[in-house]
Enzyme design. Structure first.
Site, mmCIF file in Angstrom:
data_model
loop_
_atom_site.group_PDB
_atom_site.id
_atom_site.type_symbol
_atom_site.label_atom_id
_atom_site.label_comp_id
_atom_site.label_asym_id
_atom_site.label_seq_id
_atom_site.Cartn_x
_atom_site.Cartn_y
_atom_site.Cartn_z
ATOM 1 N N GLY A 15 0.823 -1.217 0.000
ATOM 2 C CA GLY A 15 0.000 0.000 0.000
ATOM 3 C C GLY A 15 0.855 1.264 0.000
ATOM 4 N N GLU A 162 -0.610 -6.811 -7.448
ATOM 5 C CA GLU A 162 0.655 -6.081 -7.489
ATOM 6 C C GLU A 162 1.803 -7.069 -7.730
ATOM 7 O OE1 GLU A 162 1.263 -2.796 -7.644
ATOM 8 O OE2 GLU A 162 3.152 -3.746 -8.144
ATOM 9 N N PHE A 163 2.690 -6.709 -8.641
ATOM 10 C CA PHE A 163 3.809 -7.599 -8.971
ATOM 11 C C PHE A 163 5.160 -7.066 -8.506
ATOM 12 C CE2 PHE A 163 0.495 -8.616 -12.112
ATOM 13 C CZ PHE A 163 0.394 -9.986 -11.905
ATOM 14 N N ALA A 165 8.543 -6.367 -6.520
ATOM 15 C CA ALA A 165 9.374 -7.168 -5.622
ATOM 16 C C ALA A 165 10.014 -6.216 -4.630
ATOM 17 C CB ALA A 165 10.438 -7.925 -6.411
ATOM 18 N N LYS A 221 -2.093 -13.825 -10.543
ATOM 19 C CA LYS A 221 -1.169 -13.396 -9.488
ATOM 20 C C LYS A 221 -0.601 -14.609 -8.749
ATOM 21 C CE LYS A 221 1.088 -11.268 -6.451
ATOM 22 N NZ LYS A 221 2.357 -10.619 -6.726
ATOM 23 N N ALA A 226 3.851 -18.592 -8.075
ATOM 24 C CA ALA A 226 4.164 -20.026 -8.059
ATOM 25 C C ALA A 226 5.262 -20.343 -9.077
ATOM 26 C CB ALA A 226 2.901 -20.835 -8.362
ATOM 27 N N CYS A 277 5.262 -13.721 0.591
ATOM 28 C CA CYS A 277 4.245 -14.165 -0.374
ATOM 29 C C CYS A 277 4.457 -15.519 -1.036
ATOM 30 C CB CYS A 277 4.078 -13.095 -1.433
ATOM 31 S SG CYS A 277 3.332 -11.622 -0.720
ATOM 32 N N PHE A 278 5.677 -15.876 -1.401
ATOM 33 C CA PHE A 278 5.843 -17.105 -2.193
ATOM 34 C C PHE A 278 5.200 -18.305 -1.496
ATOM 35 C CE2 PHE A 278 9.778 -16.071 -5.031
ATOM 36 C CZ PHE A 278 8.990 -15.219 -5.769
HETATM 37 P P1 NAD Z 1 1.586 -5.596 5.310
HETATM 38 O O1 NAD Z 1 1.314 -6.516 6.434
HETATM 39 O O2 NAD Z 1 2.925 -4.941 5.188
HETATM 40 O O3 NAD Z 1 0.502 -4.421 5.302
HETATM 41 C C1 NAD Z 1 -0.871 -4.616 5.482
HETATM 42 C C2 NAD Z 1 -1.421 -3.471 6.337
HETATM 43 O O4 NAD Z 1 -2.853 -3.547 6.361
HETATM 44 C C3 NAD Z 1 -0.971 -3.496 7.800
HETATM 45 O O5 NAD Z 1 -0.286 -2.298 8.103
HETATM 46 C C4 NAD Z 1 -2.292 -3.627 8.589
HETATM 47 O O6 NAD Z 1 -2.287 -2.895 9.804
HETATM 48 C C5 NAD Z 1 -3.295 -3.053 7.620
HETATM 49 N N1 NAD Z 1 -4.678 -3.492 7.847
HETATM 50 C C6 NAD Z 1 -5.147 -4.755 8.019
HETATM 51 N N2 NAD Z 1 -6.476 -4.744 8.159
HETATM 52 C C7 NAD Z 1 -6.880 -3.442 8.090
HETATM 53 C C8 NAD Z 1 -8.144 -2.793 8.147
HETATM 54 N N3 NAD Z 1 -9.270 -3.494 8.298
HETATM 55 N N4 NAD Z 1 -8.162 -1.445 8.055
HETATM 56 C C9 NAD Z 1 -7.024 -0.741 7.890
HETATM 57 N N5 NAD Z 1 -5.810 -1.297 7.807
HETATM 58 C C10 NAD Z 1 -5.729 -2.642 7.909
HETATM 59 O O7 NAD Z 1 1.267 -6.426 3.983
HETATM 60 P P2 NAD Z 1 1.886 -6.205 2.516
HETATM 61 O O8 NAD Z 1 3.217 -6.849 2.414
HETATM 62 O O9 NAD Z 1 1.733 -4.776 2.146
HETATM 63 O O10 NAD Z 1 0.889 -7.088 1.644
HETATM 64 C C11 NAD Z 1 -0.435 -6.677 1.404
HETATM 65 C C12 NAD Z 1 -1.020 -7.566 0.324
HETATM 66 O O11 NAD Z 1 -0.293 -7.411 -0.896
HETATM 67 C C13 NAD Z 1 -0.982 -9.062 0.630
HETATM 68 O O12 NAD Z 1 -2.147 -9.671 0.116
HETATM 69 C C14 NAD Z 1 0.222 -9.544 -0.139
HETATM 70 O O13 NAD Z 1 0.088 -10.898 -0.507
HETATM 71 C C15 NAD Z 1 0.187 -8.666 -1.363
HETATM 72 N N6 NAD Z 1 1.494 -8.429 -2.002
HETATM 73 C C16 NAD Z 1 2.600 -8.171 -1.252
HETATM 74 C C17 NAD Z 1 3.818 -7.885 -1.873
HETATM 75 C C18 NAD Z 1 5.068 -7.587 -1.085
HETATM 76 O O14 NAD Z 1 6.103 -7.453 -1.692
HETATM 77 N N7 NAD Z 1 5.027 -7.463 0.229
HETATM 78 C C19 NAD Z 1 3.879 -7.810 -3.266
HETATM 79 C C20 NAD Z 1 2.723 -8.058 -3.997
HETATM 80 C C21 NAD Z 1 1.535 -8.358 -3.357
HETATM 81 C C1 UGA Z 2 8.017 -11.693 -5.157
HETATM 82 C C2 UGA Z 2 7.783 -11.530 -6.660
HETATM 83 O O1 UGA Z 2 9.056 -11.424 -7.304
HETATM 84 C C3 UGA Z 2 6.947 -10.295 -6.959
HETATM 85 O O2 UGA Z 2 6.661 -10.232 -8.348
HETATM 86 C C4 UGA Z 2 5.640 -10.372 -6.181
HETATM 87 O O3 UGA Z 2 4.872 -9.208 -6.365
HETATM 88 C C5 UGA Z 2 5.936 -10.539 -4.703
HETATM 89 O O4 UGA Z 2 6.757 -11.726 -4.498
HETATM 90 C C6 UGA Z 2 4.728 -10.738 -3.860
HETATM 91 O O5 UGA Z 2 3.676 -11.125 -4.355
HETATM 92 O O6 UGA Z 2 4.889 -10.520 -2.665
HETATM 93 P P1 UGA Z 2 9.607 -10.596 -3.339
HETATM 94 O O7 UGA Z 2 9.176 -11.755 -2.503
HETATM 95 O O8 UGA Z 2 9.512 -9.239 -2.765
HETATM 96 O O9 UGA Z 2 8.764 -10.577 -4.703
HETATM 97 O O10 UGA Z 2 11.121 -10.784 -3.794
HETATM 98 P P2 UGA Z 2 11.828 -11.747 -4.882
HETATM 99 O O11 UGA Z 2 12.863 -10.966 -5.569
HETATM 100 O O12 UGA Z 2 10.843 -12.446 -5.730
HETATM 101 O O13 UGA Z 2 12.563 -12.811 -3.957
HETATM 102 C C7 UGA Z 2 11.843 -13.767 -3.213
HETATM 103 C C8 UGA Z 2 12.819 -14.733 -2.565
HETATM 104 O O14 UGA Z 2 13.413 -15.579 -3.551
HETATM 105 C C9 UGA Z 2 13.974 -14.042 -1.849
HETATM 106 O O15 UGA Z 2 14.265 -14.708 -0.641
HETATM 107 C C10 UGA Z 2 15.114 -14.174 -2.833
HETATM 108 O O16 UGA Z 2 16.373 -14.147 -2.211
HETATM 109 C C11 UGA Z 2 14.814 -15.527 -3.427
HETATM 110 N N1 UGA Z 2 15.409 -15.701 -4.772
HETATM 111 C C12 UGA Z 2 14.989 -14.930 -5.807
HETATM 112 C C13 UGA Z 2 16.386 -16.664 -4.965
HETATM 113 O O17 UGA Z 2 16.774 -17.374 -4.030
HETATM 114 N N2 UGA Z 2 16.919 -16.818 -6.220
HETATM 115 C C14 UGA Z 2 16.512 -16.065 -7.275
HETATM 116 O O18 UGA Z 2 17.035 -16.277 -8.398
HETATM 117 C C15 UGA Z 2 15.534 -15.101 -7.060
#
Ligand code: NAD
Ligand code: UGA
Length: 466
Positions: A15, A162-163, A165, A221, A226, A277-278
């Site tokens: 966010g 969202e994609f 990393a 997604k 995966a 996430c993974f």
């Molecule tokens: P996060 O835990 O960092 O953030 C989520 C936030 O939502 C927290 O701060 C929490 O307090 C807040 N929240 C929860 N319920 C709420 C509510 N009812 N009202 C207001 N706030 C509320 O999580 P994130 O890493 O940002 O991931 C969010 C989503 O995006 C997940 O579904 C995740 O799978 C997806 N996603 C994450 C990544 C990543 O790199 N972290 C990348 C792509 C997609």
């Molecule tokens: C991953 C995806 O790359 C994003 O596209 C996606 O949006 C996100 O998950 C999500 O949905 O949360 P992220 O987990 O932030 O992003 O980081 P990555 O770069 O994908 O790495 C994931 C893990 O795999 C790390 O621990 C990294 O060190 C490991 N990794 C990655 C390897 O061990 N080898 C590689 O070649 C690549």
């Protein structure tokens, strides 16, 4: 419809950066990011941009430019929902820890709470965008809740996964490979899709904005994560074979990656993938497949997780066996705790599992990570519930100086690929270690030939010694 106000529920790793970039690129749109967590919102509002709750290269600049102009962080969720034309749901969707689907399904309670709050507060038509990663067909549950508010407000639900990393979030957001938007095939659904396309079109080339139906978008997604994780598990499975046969996994990765059908990215062997996430998304995919009775599909994807667990345990087992089958009372230094470089996020980091295994063997661990706080590391260990909090604090120490962390150590384990590790004075580190001095490079980033010249005994993931 032209979007003028956006609200994003959830000021986390997705966010925060996502909305900061939308605000930076669309100065005509007011963007308010809300969260229940007041301290997180306070940190997003901190005048010192070094104190933002998420560390991401370049994020400080983007927030610095837009915050106070058209980017706001607030705990007033109701007001932001009320004002918005478009609401992004970006809350966490962790693996369920209770009830049906425990340990596999996504916990959708935060999503449902958001939907109910949107339903009760909204007085005008809104577009609701799923930004969180959700199981396929979640949009229908959200729609069901929203359609039964009784106050005549119309909602369109879009899926816009969202994609990004972590560590490269700003780059990924500014120049995405693609933006995916799923929506209803009705005219109103198509209008909603167009409204979101128009937001992204402010900086993303049109040909990179892909529109689909909602279900394809939701499932894409999970599938993308995966496939990415599968590549890491695939190369990690080969790393084990390399170590037995004398092959070098980096050479194998390069050789296969030059085949344009395979491609060179995501073939870096490691101590195991981490991140929030993974694992969660694959478990969710496995659960969905099982729900539909597709057991072979479920087993196929579950193997990616099994291989990842194997890799983490293989790494710690190797440390124990190399150190003469006992690490009890021995000091082992961890360089890195984050799940990858350039982030302060530690969720599912391989370091946690490796530390847990070694602490079970009564090792003494000293950790240095340039961005992860001491409290975070202890919270990660305490969460496992393997030992008491007092035991974790007695056995594991967190240091702010890497040289101090390596002093009088038996072995160094590299758990995160932070660039700075490559620039250390390794001769100085060697001089201050107990001999023989071991390095276990779980990321394959160090120049082991140079280290061996100094006198280190080296293990580098996926490098055979024969
Ligand atoms: P996060 O835990 O960092 O953030 C989520 C936030 O939502 C927290 O701060 C929490 O307090 C807040 N929240 C929860 N319920 C709420 C509510 N009812 N009202 C207001 N706030 C509320 O999580 P994130 O890493 O940002 O991931 C969010 C989503 O995006 C997940 O579904 C995740 O799978 C997806 N996603 C994450 C990544 C990543 O790199 N972290 C990348 C792509 C997609
Ligand atoms: C991953 C995806 O790359 C994003 O596209 C996606 O949006 C996100 O998950 C999500 O949905 O949360 P992220 O987990 O932030 O992003 O980081 P990555 O770069 O994908 O790495 C994931 C893990 O795999 C790390 O621990 C990294 O060190 C490991 N990794 C990655 C390897 O061990 N080898 C590689 O070649 C690549």
């Amino acid at each position: 419809m032209k979007i003028k106000t956006i609200c994003c529920i959830g000021a986390g790793y997705v966010g925060g950066p996502t909305m900061a970039v939308i605000a930076q690129q669309c100065s005509h749109i007011k963007v308010t990011v809300v969260d229940l967590n007041a301290s997180r919102i306070a940190a997003w509002n901190d005048a010192d941009l070094n104190k933002l709750p998420v560390f991401e290269p370049g994020l400080d600049k983007v927030v610095g430019e837009a915050r106070g102009r058209n980017l706001f962080f607030s705990t007033d969720v109701d007001q932001a929902i009320d004002e918005a034309d478009m609401i992004f749901i970006s809350v966490n969707t962790p693996t369920k820890t209770y009830g049906k689907g425990k340990g596999m399904a996504a916990d959708l309670k935060y999503i449902e709470l958001c939907a109910r709050q949107i339903a009760s507060v909204s007085k005008s038509n809104k577009i609701v965008v799923e930004k969180s990663t959700l199981p396929v067909r979640t949009a229908s549950a959200i729609k069901n809740i929203l359609d039964h508010t009784g106050n005549g407000v119309e909602f369109q639900i879009l899926s816009n996964p969202e994609f990004l990393a972590e560590g490269t979030a700003i780059e990924d957001l500014l120049s995405p490979d693609r933006v995916l938007i799923g929506g209803d095939t009705s005219d109103k659904g198509q209008e909603a899709i167009q409204a979101l396309v128009d937001v992204y079109a402010n900086w993303v080339p049109k040909e990179r904005i892909l529109t689909t139906n909602v279900w394809s978008s939701e499932l894409s997604k999970l599938t993308a994560n995966a496939f990415l994780a599968q590549r890491v598990s695939s190369i990690n499975s080969i790393s084990a074979l390399c170590e037995k046969t004398g092959a070098d996994v980096n050479e194998v990765a390069k050789a296969i990656g030059l085949d344009s059908r395979i491609g060179s990215k995501f073939l870096k062997s490691s101590v195991g993938f981490g991140g929030s996430c993974f694992q969660k998304d694959i478990l969710n995919l496995v659960y969905i497949a099982k729900t539909y009775g597709l057991n072979e599909v479920a087993d196929y994807w579950e193997q990616v997780i099994i291989m990842n667990d194997y890799q983490k345990n293989r790494f710690s087992n190797n440390i124990v066996s190399t150190l003469y089958n006992t690490v009890s009372g021995k000091k082992i230094t961890f360089l890195g705790w984050a799940f990858k470089k350039d982030t302060n996020d530690t969720r599912e980091s391989a370091a946690i599992q490796v530390a847990d295994n070694l602490l079970n063997e009564q090792a003494h661990i000293e950790v240095y990570d340039p961005k992860v706080s001491e409290e975070r590391m202890y919270a990660d260990l305490d969460y496992l519930n393997t030992r008491t909090e007092a035991e974790n604090r007695a056995l594991l120490k967190v240091l702010k100086d890497p040289y101090q962390a390596c002093k009088e150590s038996h072995a160094i384990a590299v758990l995160t690929e932070w660039d700075e590790f490559k620039t250390y004075d390794w001769q100085r580190i060697y001089n201050n270690m107990l001999k023989p001095a071991f390095v276990f490079d779980g990321r394959g980033i160090l120049d082991t030939k140079a280290l061996e010249k100094i006198g280190f005994v080296c293990y580098s993931i996926g490098k055979g010694s024969k």
